[in-house]
Design a protein around this motif. Structure first.
Motif, PDB file in Angstrom:
ATOM      1  N   ARG A   1      34.324  35.697  46.986  1.00  0.00           N
ATOM      2  CA  ARG A   1      33.074  34.986  47.297  1.00  0.00           C
ATOM      3  C   ARG A   1      33.015  34.591  48.768  1.00  0.00           C
ATOM      4  O   ARG A   1      31.953  34.670  49.405  1.00  0.00           O
ATOM      5  N   VAL A   2      34.160  34.155  49.330  1.00  0.00           N
ATOM      6  CA  VAL A   2      34.205  33.815  50.759  1.00  0.00           C
ATOM      7  C   VAL A   2      33.898  35.043  51.605  1.00  0.00           C
ATOM      8  O   VAL A   2      33.124  34.983  52.579  1.00  0.00           O
ATOM      9  N   ALA A   3      34.498  36.180  51.251  1.00  0.00           N
ATOM     10  CA  ALA A   3      34.268  37.409  52.011  1.00  0.00           C
ATOM     11  C   ALA A   3      32.817  37.850  51.925  1.00  0.00           C
ATOM     12  O   ALA A   3      32.229  38.313  52.911  1.00  0.00           O
ATOM     13  N   THR A   4      32.219  37.724  50.734  1.00  0.00           N
ATOM     14  CA  THR A   4      30.806  38.108  50.572  1.00  0.00           C
ATOM     15  C   THR A   4      29.901  37.259  51.461  1.00  0.00           C
ATOM     16  O   THR A   4      28.995  37.771  52.126  1.00  0.00           O
ATOM     17  N   LEU A   5      30.143  35.945  51.485  1.00  0.00           N
ATOM     18  CA  LEU A   5      29.362  35.065  52.357  1.00  0.00           C
ATOM     19  C   LEU A   5      29.584  35.415  53.823  1.00  0.00           C
ATOM     20  O   LEU A   5      28.632  35.439  54.623  1.00  0.00           O
ATOM     21  N   SER A   6      30.829  35.699  54.199  1.00  0.00           N
ATOM     22  CA  SER A   6      31.136  36.052  55.591  1.00  0.00           C
ATOM     23  C   SER A   6      30.405  37.323  56.002  1.00  0.00           C
ATOM     24  O   SER A   6      29.825  37.402  57.097  1.00  0.00           O
ATOM     25  N   VAL A   7      30.424  38.320  55.137  1.00  0.00           N
ATOM     26  CA  VAL A   7      29.740  39.584  55.436  1.00  0.00           C
ATOM     27  C   VAL A   7      28.239  39.352  55.592  1.00  0.00           C
ATOM     28  O   VAL A   7      27.599  39.907  56.502  1.00  0.00           O
ATOM     29  N   LEU A   8      27.668  38.529  54.731  1.00  0.00           N
ATOM     30  CA  LEU A   8      26.235  38.232  54.826  1.00  0.00           C
ATOM     31  C   LEU A   8      25.910  37.568  56.163  1.00  0.00           C
ATOM     32  O   LEU A   8      24.937  37.939  56.834  1.00  0.00           O
ATOM     33  N   LEU A   9      26.726  36.590  56.581  1.00  0.00           N
ATOM     34  CA  LEU A   9      26.481  35.899  57.846  1.00  0.00           C
ATOM     35  C   LEU A   9      26.691  36.830  59.040  1.00  0.00           C
ATOM     36  O   LEU A   9      25.931  36.775  60.019  1.00  0.00           O
ATOM     37  N   VAL A  10      27.715  37.675  58.978  1.00  0.00           N
ATOM     38  CA  VAL A  10      27.941  38.640  60.050  1.00  0.00           C
ATOM     39  C   VAL A  10      26.731  39.558  60.196  1.00  0.00           C
ATOM     40  O   VAL A  10      26.272  39.844  61.310  1.00  0.00           O
TER      41      VAL A  10
ATOM     42  N   ALA B   1      34.798  47.295  51.574  1.00  0.00           N
ATOM     43  CA  ALA B   1      34.782  45.975  50.943  1.00  0.00           C
ATOM     44  C   ALA B   1      34.182  46.044  49.545  1.00  0.00           C
ATOM     45  O   ALA B   1      34.608  45.323  48.634  1.00  0.00           O
ATOM     46  N   THR B   2      33.204  46.933  49.364  1.00  0.00           N
ATOM     47  CA  THR B   2      32.605  47.107  48.034  1.00  0.00           C
ATOM     48  C   THR B   2      33.635  47.639  47.041  1.00  0.00           C
ATOM     49  O   THR B   2      33.680  47.210  45.883  1.00  0.00           O
ATOM     50  N   LEU B   3      34.468  48.568  47.485  1.00  0.00           N
ATOM     51  CA  LEU B   3      35.520  49.095  46.615  1.00  0.00           C
ATOM     52  C   LEU B   3      36.520  48.005  46.249  1.00  0.00           C
ATOM     53  O   LEU B   3      36.974  47.917  45.098  1.00  0.00           O
ATOM     54  N   ALA B   4      36.878  47.173  47.240  1.00  0.00           N
ATOM     55  CA  ALA B   4      37.798  46.073  46.954  1.00  0.00           C
ATOM     56  C   ALA B   4      37.159  45.073  45.994  1.00  0.00           C
ATOM     57  O   ALA B   4      37.808  44.572  45.068  1.00  0.00           O
ATOM     58  N   ARG B   5      35.876  44.800  46.218  1.00  0.00           N
ATOM     59  CA  ARG B   5      35.158  43.872  45.351  1.00  0.00           C
ATOM     60  C   ARG B   5      35.099  44.400  43.916  1.00  0.00           C
ATOM     61  O   ARG B   5      35.228  43.648  42.948  1.00  0.00           O
TER      62      ARG B   5
ATOM     63  N   ALA C   1      47.999  47.809  37.629  1.00  0.00           N
ATOM     64  CA  ALA C   1      48.579  48.632  38.688  1.00  0.00           C
ATOM     65  C   ALA C   1      47.492  49.385  39.452  1.00  0.00           C
ATOM     66  O   ALA C   1      47.516  49.475  40.692  1.00  0.00           O
ATOM     67  N   THR C   2      46.519  49.903  38.696  1.00  0.00           N
ATOM     68  CA  THR C   2      45.418  50.638  39.344  1.00  0.00           C
ATOM     69  C   THR C   2      44.570  49.694  40.203  1.00  0.00           C
ATOM     70  O   THR C   2      44.205  50.028  41.342  1.00  0.00           O
ATOM     71  N   ALA C   3      44.222  48.534  39.663  1.00  0.00           N
ATOM     72  CA  ALA C   3      43.406  47.572  40.410  1.00  0.00           C
ATOM     73  C   ALA C   3      44.121  47.112  41.667  1.00  0.00           C
ATOM     74  O   ALA C   3      43.514  47.009  42.743  1.00  0.00           O
ATOM     75  N   ARG C   4      45.430  46.842  41.543  1.00  0.00           N
ATOM     76  CA  ARG C   4      46.193  46.381  42.708  1.00  0.00           C
ATOM     77  C   ARG C   4      46.245  47.471  43.773  1.00  0.00           C
ATOM     78  O   ARG C   4      46.059  47.197  44.970  1.00  0.00           O
ATOM     79  N   ARG C   5      46.514  48.690  43.361  1.00  0.00           N
ATOM     80  CA  ARG C   5      46.595  49.798  44.318  1.00  0.00           C
ATOM     81  C   ARG C   5      45.255  50.020  45.013  1.00  0.00           C
ATOM     82  O   ARG C   5      45.173  50.187  46.221  1.00  0.00           O
ATOM     83  N   ARG C   6      44.180  50.023  44.216  1.00  0.00           N
ATOM     84  CA  ARG C   6      42.842  50.229  44.790  1.00  0.00           C
ATOM     85  C   ARG C   6      42.476  49.098  45.749  1.00  0.00           C
ATOM     86  O   ARG C   6      41.916  49.327  46.830  1.00  0.00           O
ATOM     87  N   LEU C   7      42.787  47.869  45.385  1.00  0.00           N
ATOM     88  CA  LEU C   7      42.470  46.719  46.224  1.00  0.00           C
ATOM     89  C   LEU C   7      43.209  46.792  47.550  1.00  0.00           C
ATOM     90  O   LEU C   7      42.611  46.643  48.621  1.00  0.00           O
ATOM     91  N   LEU C   8      44.544  47.022  47.495  1.00  0.00           N
ATOM     92  CA  LEU C   8      45.327  47.012  48.729  1.00  0.00           C
ATOM     93  C   LEU C   8      44.970  48.178  49.634  1.00  0.00           C
ATOM     94  O   LEU C   8      44.923  48.032  50.858  1.00  0.00           O
ATOM     95  N   ARG C   9      44.681  49.343  49.051  1.00  0.00           N
ATOM     96  CA  ARG C   9      44.267  50.474  49.888  1.00  0.00           C
ATOM     97  C   ARG C   9      42.958  50.153  50.606  1.00  0.00           C
ATOM     98  O   ARG C   9      42.805  50.440  51.798  1.00  0.00           O
TER      99      ARG C   9
END
Length: 583
Positions: free
Chosen positions: A328-337, A378-382, A438-446
């Motif tokens: 949620r913090v990242a989404t707000l930051s992206v919107l403000l940027v 960021a969308t993929l991480a989200r 494991a899949t979610a963690r790998r996808r997030l970190l990549r």
């Protein structure tokens, strides 16, 4: 007190677009004076910083005239004044070099003569030699761009890392690698800002890298707006030291977080106070938007880097526990940027044609493209966060159990579907929506690693962008050119080259370099694109071979066609045309 100083600095922001442009001089370019002038005045389009080396007067022989240092004029921050000793007859070149309100050096030269014009065009040759070199030393340009980029990176890590430690991962400061990261960014920001202070002196003076160790250039920088801003940043970073000393202690004082946040906001304000945002119309709004932009970008990038550090130092579970908050913090930051970036681009671009038609517009387009790539990542991480860590624990456990049961029975779990599906609204079972851990963690970190890499490139482009004149700056300001009118040379200056009242200055030079004696001159302006017929501009003599306009007012903006006609003798008329942009 430091924040108050920053606000006061913002209050003095200039109502013009960077960079400063020379609007007029006294005496005017090419003037032939009967006696030596006591003063030389140069008027610029915005407030400027003046140093002891800002003006030099060079005789036709090449010798520099000894003068006292130039000064500003009280109440007129855009005027620089040079007192002049009694000059012998001949032609003189005035070279000038100032620092505009947005910290960029601007220079130029013009000539005038006392009593008589020196033979051979010596004055023009000296002026051309001065202007043929670069405004700044190439090595300083490169070094300053690199240092500026590293400053922005250190600022993002420090601000974003501390914000994330306070509001997202509240146990992060207990880990040694996190503290080392924050200390490294704090030290880098302090030392690089000191280096930037030294480089600014060389940058403004056109000196090489050794100039950053010259105390006289330090003094020049200290007296400029950017010198004040860099000094404020250094003091703010030093004021953050008590907060940094307490990051290792879990029992931090109650004042720690509020004081840290206030100081970080102050640091985030400094790029706007010393850059493009500090000059131009509505500068207060622009500087506020710039500070929000820096804070949001820092929260986005610094938080990502903190996440990477936690995930790669054996604290992955701790990092993942707070992913819903961080998302949620990242989404707000992206919107403000995005919002502040669009606002800044609109303010600093002159129109749609400048997006790809100017260097500033092309760099800004590259930056926008990189940010869009980062947003895709960021969308993929989200998506990974939504499909694993934001789900109801019972539903998550049920999906994991179902998957394990299928695997134990030797069956293959059903293929996962689109990343925006919500199980209870689409009828898709939780098993087809929930990502395995494991899949979610790998996808997030990549995604996060790739996102950080792209944002590093964004900071690099930003470091170059802040040293580029905005498109509106490139368009605005006086227009000047030397036209060939038959065998004569005509120095023409239109100021300020905007709608409203303008002045046209014309100086005619003979082939040998002296003033040209002619019978009459005529100037007219037309705007074919708007079907505006030629407008005659009344020209009056202002000295030998020098003419000025009377009451010239372009009614609309556009690329006007100027036609200059010179009656050389009773039967010979020469003419020349030029395009004069008026904004």
């Amino acid at each position: 007190m430091l924040l108050v100083a920053g606000v006061a600095l913002g209050a003095s922001a200039a109502p013009a677009f960077a960079h400063a442009a020379l609007e007029s001089t006294v005496p005017v370019q090419g003037a032939l004076l009967e006696e030596s002038p006591p003063l030389i005045d140069l008027r610029f389009s915005e407030p400027i910083s003046v140093s002891a080396e800002s003006v030099r007067i060079i005789a036709a022989s090449g010798e520099t005239v000894k003068t006292v240092p130039p000064t500003g004029v009280p109440g007129s921050p855009g005027i620089m004044r040079q007192r002049v000793p009694v000059l012998d007859n001949g032609t003189y070149v005035v070279t000038w070099r100032i620092v505009s309100a947005d910290a960029h050096p601007v220079r130029g030269a013009f000539t005038f003569s006392v009593g008589e014009v020196s033979s051979g065009g010596a004055g023009k040759n000296i002026a051309n030699d001065f202007l043929s070199g670069g405004t700044t030393h190439r090595s300083v340009d490169i070094a300053y761009a690199v240092v500026r980029g590293l400053v922005y990176l250190a600022m993002a890590i420090l601000i974003g890392g501390l914000f994330a430690s306070i509001f997202v991962w509240r146990q992060a400061l207990e880990h040694k690698r996190v503290r080392r990261l924050l200390w490294a960014s704090w030290s880098a920001l302090l030392s690089l800002t000191v280096v930037a202070f030294g480089l600014q002196g060389s940058y403004a003076a056109g000196a090489n890298l050794s100039g950053m160790f010259d105390p006289s250039l330090w003094s020049n920088t200290w007296s400029t707006r950017i010198g004040t801003v860099l000094s404020i940043r250094i003091l703010l970073v030093l004021a953050l030291l008590p907060s940094m000393l307490l990051i290792k202690k879990p029992e931090r004082k109650g004042w720690w977080a509020p004081l840290t946040v206030v100081l970080l906001i102050g640091i985030a304000m400094t790029p706007g106070l010393g850059g493009h945002a500090s000059v131009g119309s509505q500068s207060w709004i622009a500087m506020f938007a710039d500070a929000i932009h820096v804070l949001a970008m820092s929260a986005w990038m610094g938080g990502l880097i903190l996440l990477v550090v936690l995930a790669t130092s054996g604290h992955t579970e701790e990092a993942l526990e707070s992913m819903p908050i961080w998302s949620r913090v990242a989404t707000l930051s992206v919107l403000l940027v995005t919002l502040t970036g669009v606002a800044r681009g609109y303010r600093e671009l002159g129109g749609l044609s400048d997006i790809l038609g100017s260097t500033y517009g092309r760099l800004l387009s590259l930056k926008v493209g990189l940010v869009l790539v980062a947003l895709l990542l960021a969308t993929l991480a989200r998506d990974a966060v939504q499909r694993r860590w934001e789900l109801d624990p019972e539903e998550l456990a049920a999906a994991d159990e179902e998957r394990e049961a299928l695997l134990s029975a030797g069956e293959k779990p059903p293929k996962r579907r689109g990343h925006s599906l919500v199980p209870d609204e689409t009828g898709v079972s939780a098993l087809t929506y929930v990502l395995p851990e494991a899949t979610a963690r790998r996808r997030l970190l990549r995604s996060v690693f790739a996102e950080v890499s792209i944002l590093v490139f964004v900071i690099g482009v930003t470091a170059v962008l802040v040293n580029t004149a905005p498109a509106q700056s490139a368009q605005s300001g006086p227009w000047a050119a030397t036209l060939e009118v038959g065998k004569l040379l005509a120095d023409v200056n239109v100021s300020p080259a905007r709608t409203g009242a303008n002045e046209v200055h014309l100086t005619l030079n003979a082939p040998g370099g002296g003033p040209a004696q002619v019978l009459d001159v005529a100037v007219e302006f037309s705007l074919p694109s708007a079907d505006i017929a030629p407008i005659d501009v009344e020209m009056r003599s202002a000295g030998i071979a020098h003419y000025t306009s009377v009451g010239f007012t372009p009614p609309v903006a556009g690329d006007w066609t100027m036609t200059l006609k010179v009656l050389v003798d009773p039967i010979t008329e020469e003419s020349a045309t030029a395009t004069v942009p008026s904004r």
